[in-house]
Design a protein around this motif. Structure first.
Motif, PDB file in Angstrom:
ATOM      1  N   MET A 138       0.819  -1.200   0.000  1.00  0.00           N
ATOM      2  CA  MET A 138       0.000   0.000   0.000  1.00  0.00           C
ATOM      3  C   MET A 138       0.862   1.262   0.000  1.00  0.00           C
ATOM      4  O   MET A 138       0.565   2.214  -0.698  1.00  0.00           O
ATOM      5  N   LEU A 139       1.912   1.236   0.802  1.00  0.00           N
ATOM      6  CA  LEU A 139       2.815   2.392   0.874  1.00  0.00           C
ATOM      7  C   LEU A 139       3.494   2.634  -0.472  1.00  0.00           C
ATOM      8  O   LEU A 139       3.628   3.770  -0.916  1.00  0.00           O
ATOM      9  N   SER A 193       5.239  14.869 -10.597  1.00  0.00           N
ATOM     10  CA  SER A 193       5.793  15.019 -11.945  1.00  0.00           C
ATOM     11  C   SER A 193       4.853  15.824 -12.839  1.00  0.00           C
ATOM     12  O   SER A 193       5.278  16.684 -13.589  1.00  0.00           O
ATOM     13  N   SER A 194       3.573  15.523 -12.742  1.00  0.00           N
ATOM     14  CA  SER A 194       2.577  16.244 -13.542  1.00  0.00           C
ATOM     15  C   SER A 194       2.527  17.712 -13.145  1.00  0.00           C
ATOM     16  O   SER A 194       2.447  18.599 -13.999  1.00  0.00           O
ATOM     17  N   PHE A 195       2.583  17.976 -11.856  1.00  0.00           N
ATOM     18  CA  PHE A 195       2.554  19.350 -11.356  1.00  0.00           C
ATOM     19  C   PHE A 195       3.785  20.122 -11.829  1.00  0.00           C
ATOM     20  O   PHE A 195       3.676  21.263 -12.299  1.00  0.00           O
ATOM     21  N   LEU A 197       3.328   6.038  -2.767  1.00  0.00           N
ATOM     22  CA  LEU A 197       4.540   6.717  -3.226  1.00  0.00           C
ATOM     23  C   LEU A 197       4.535   6.890  -4.748  1.00  0.00           C
ATOM     24  O   LEU A 197       4.922   7.931  -5.269  1.00  0.00           O
ATOM     25  N   ILE A 198       4.090   5.875  -5.442  1.00  0.00           N
ATOM     26  CA  ILE A 198       4.012   5.956  -6.906  1.00  0.00           C
ATOM     27  C   ILE A 198       3.006   7.024  -7.329  1.00  0.00           C
ATOM     28  O   ILE A 198       3.276   7.833  -8.210  1.00  0.00           O
TER      29      ILE A 198
END
Length: 89
Positions: free
Chosen positions: A1-2, A14-16, A6-7
């Motif tokens: 889950m962690l 990256s998009s921002f 993180l992904i």
């Protein structure tokens, strides 16, 4: 889950960052005068000169240059007239 979280955070970050770079690129090219097309900005022009400046600005941003450094480089190369927002002398 962690790992999944993180992904997701990495992708969002990256998009921002990419959106911020595109906004700065657009801002800079809108403030540059196309020396071939009278009255058009580099952003609006499709001349070879404007297209080469668009590539140059993107490369400078990718190299970590800021807006002021790019403007100073272009002013030295093409003169103060390249900028729509010129300094008052």
């Amino acid at each position: 889950m962690l790992r999944f979280l993180l992904i997701v955070l990495f992708i969002l970050n990256s998009s921002f960052l990419n959106a911020q770079e595109n906004n700065l690129n657009n801002k800079i090219t809108k403030n540059l005068r196309c020396l071939i097309c009278q009255g058009q900005s580099v952003y609006d022009s499709d001349s070879e000169f404007a297209n080469s400046l668009k590539i140059l600005v993107k490369q400078k941003l990718d190299d970590g240059k800021n807006e002021e450094e790019i403007y100073n480089f272009l002013k030295k190369k093409y003169g103060e007239w390249i900028l729509y927002d010129t300094e008052f002398n």
